[in-house]
Design a protein around this motif. Structure first.
Motif, mmCIF file in Angstrom:
data_model
loop_
_atom_site.group_PDB
_atom_site.id
_atom_site.type_symbol
_atom_site.label_atom_id
_atom_site.label_comp_id
_atom_site.label_asym_id
_atom_site.label_seq_id
_atom_site.Cartn_x
_atom_site.Cartn_y
_atom_site.Cartn_z
ATOM 1 N N SER A 77 0.849 -1.190 0.000
ATOM 2 C CA SER A 77 0.000 0.000 0.000
ATOM 3 C C SER A 77 0.884 1.239 0.000
ATOM 4 C CB SER A 77 -0.920 -0.001 1.225
ATOM 5 O OG SER A 77 -0.158 0.061 2.408
ATOM 6 N N CYS A 78 0.250 2.442 -0.068
ATOM 7 C CA CYS A 78 1.028 3.666 -0.273
ATOM 8 C C CYS A 78 1.869 4.019 0.950
ATOM 9 C CB CYS A 78 0.106 4.821 -0.656
ATOM 10 S SG CYS A 78 -0.746 5.603 0.733
ATOM 11 N N GLY A 79 1.401 3.632 2.157
ATOM 12 C CA GLY A 79 2.153 3.920 3.368
ATOM 13 C C GLY A 79 2.028 5.347 3.861
ATOM 14 N N ARG A 80 1.246 6.188 3.180
ATOM 15 C CA ARG A 80 1.175 7.610 3.543
ATOM 16 C C ARG A 80 -0.249 8.087 3.826
ATOM 17 N NH1 ARG A 80 3.959 7.640 -1.169
ATOM 18 N NH2 ARG A 80 2.221 8.649 -2.210
ATOM 19 N N CYS A 81 -1.262 7.341 3.376
ATOM 20 C CA CYS A 81 -2.629 7.857 3.484
ATOM 21 C C CYS A 81 -3.191 7.605 4.883
ATOM 22 C CB CYS A 81 -3.522 7.227 2.419
ATOM 23 S SG CYS A 81 -3.910 5.494 2.723
ATOM 24 N N CYS A 93 -6.441 0.981 1.907
ATOM 25 C CA CYS A 93 -5.717 1.986 1.113
ATOM 26 C C CYS A 93 -6.195 1.920 -0.338
ATOM 27 C CB CYS A 93 -4.206 1.702 1.172
ATOM 28 S SG CYS A 93 -3.215 2.791 0.120
ATOM 29 N N CYS A 108 -3.618 3.862 5.671
ATOM 30 C CA CYS A 108 -2.338 3.207 5.962
ATOM 31 C C CYS A 108 -1.838 3.580 7.357
ATOM 32 C CB CYS A 108 -1.281 3.606 4.935
ATOM 33 S SG CYS A 108 -1.471 2.762 3.357
HETATM 34 ZN ZN LIG Z 1 -2.346 4.184 1.785
#
Ligand SMILES: [Zn+2]
Length: 342
Positions: free
Chosen positions: A92-96, A107, A99
């Motif tokens: 996954s993006c790891g920033r949203c 995500c 997440c």
């Molecule tokens: Zn994310």
């Protein structure tokens, strides 16, 4: 490298064992030499093709991967070439917001190895560093590959969604399936009483051996009536659903007052009939569940490493026999996981 590749959607015959270019790891990634890759129902859906969703061809299936780190794409604290690992199946993006609140399977950029990204039916796979989970030396590669997707899914369903509690009654459909096998063990770990179903005599005995307190033949017995009998007419507090159309109505009928039903799939079809009178009169909760977070995998993994959760491997096949492994999975006569070995 060698890989079992699909160039089109279709029957198991579309799986071709052939040479493909080696992947390389970029910054923030590792390259993993695959030692085992477990099959999941998701592989069958991806191979057959879902309406409105396709993968770029050629595509490599395989969500559940274990192996050794073959190369690091950059500095990676605590990781080294040769280290034995399993991979968390979702990226996954790891920033949203999803997440960062530990809900990475929600995500918008959630991707699963083998379903949206090149997977583990190959000698090498590239993975984000954040998906790498080191495994102890006493854990075999086949068991390590059989663990992530189904135990993560069942953990998210039982622990995070249903909040299963000590002494509750839990109905688990199809204990011989991956999710069923995992759910029986996790429900027992949390002190529940488990009623498990299976479709054949020998699978009922295997479900008992796995820890189920009661077993029911879902082809020959009236599951909802038997659940009422086994619970003194109360019903179960939690139903673990993944079968769909063939079991849905009986799942609703099996629930106790204020019961919770969690579903993560519909292997027999998406159209389940719901009598809404049961939903409001019994104050039921119906919940969807999709995979689980990396944090939940890290929460569940120590129980696996300590032997309290056991992924059962039914059979391991050489990667070149991926087609045969898919045929065995479609015949549904196995109990536990099927694994490929590159
Ligand atoms: Zn994310």
């Amino acid at each position: 490298m060698k890989a079992a590749v699909i160039h089109e959607h279709g029957s198991p015959s579309v799986l071709r064992y052939e040479d493909v270019p080696d992947p390389t790891a970029g910054p923030g990634e590792v390259l993993v030499r695959v030692r085992a890759c477990a099959l999941n129902h998701l592989d069958l859906w991806t191979r057959r093709g879902l309406p409105g969703r396709s993968v770029p061809f050629p595509h490599i299936l395989g969500n559940d991967i274990s192996g050794e780190i073959a190369a690091l794409g950059g500095p990676a604290d605590g990781l080294a070439v040769g280290q034995r690992v399993l991979l968390s199946p979702g990226t996954s993006c790891g920033r949203c917001q999803a997440c960062l609140s530990g809900e990475d399977s929600s995500c918008r950029q959630y991707r699963i190895f083998g379903a949206h990204l090149p997977g583990g039916y190959a000698e090498l796979v590239r993975s984000p560093v954040t998906n790498v989970v080191p495994i102890p030396d006493h854990v075999g590669f086949e068991e390590a590959a059989a663990f992530p997707l189904v135990f993560l899914t069942a953990w998210h369903m039982l622990v995070s969604r249903a909040h299963v509690r000590l002494g509750e009654d839990v109905l688990v459909w199809a204990a011989g399936s991956g999710v069923g096998m995992a759910a029986v063990q996790i429900a027992k770990l949390f002190g529940a009483r488990v009623i498990a179903t299976a479709g054949r005599e020998e699978k009922l005995a295997q479900a008992k051996a796995l820890g189920a307190d009661e077993v029911l033949d879902h082809h020959r017995q009236d599951v909802a009536a038997e659940v009422r009998r086994l619970t003194g007419r109360k019903g179960v507090e939690v139903v673990i659903e993944h079968v769909g159309q063939a079991s849905w109505e009986r799942s609703i009928l099996s629930l106790a007052q204020r019961g919770r039903l969690v579903t993560c799939g519909a292997t027999t079809g998406p159209d389940g009939r719901t009598d809404l009178r049961h939903v409001f009169a019994k104050q039921l909760t119906l919940m969807g569940s999709y995979m689980g977070s990396k944090a939940e995998l890290l929460e569940a993994a120590p129980h696996f490493f300590a032997g309290r959760l056991r992924p059962l491997v039914h059979e391991a096949f050489p990667l070149a026999d991926a087609r045969r492994a898919h045929e065995v999975m479609e015949a549904s006569e196995h109990f536990g996981k099927l694994v490929l070995r590159p």
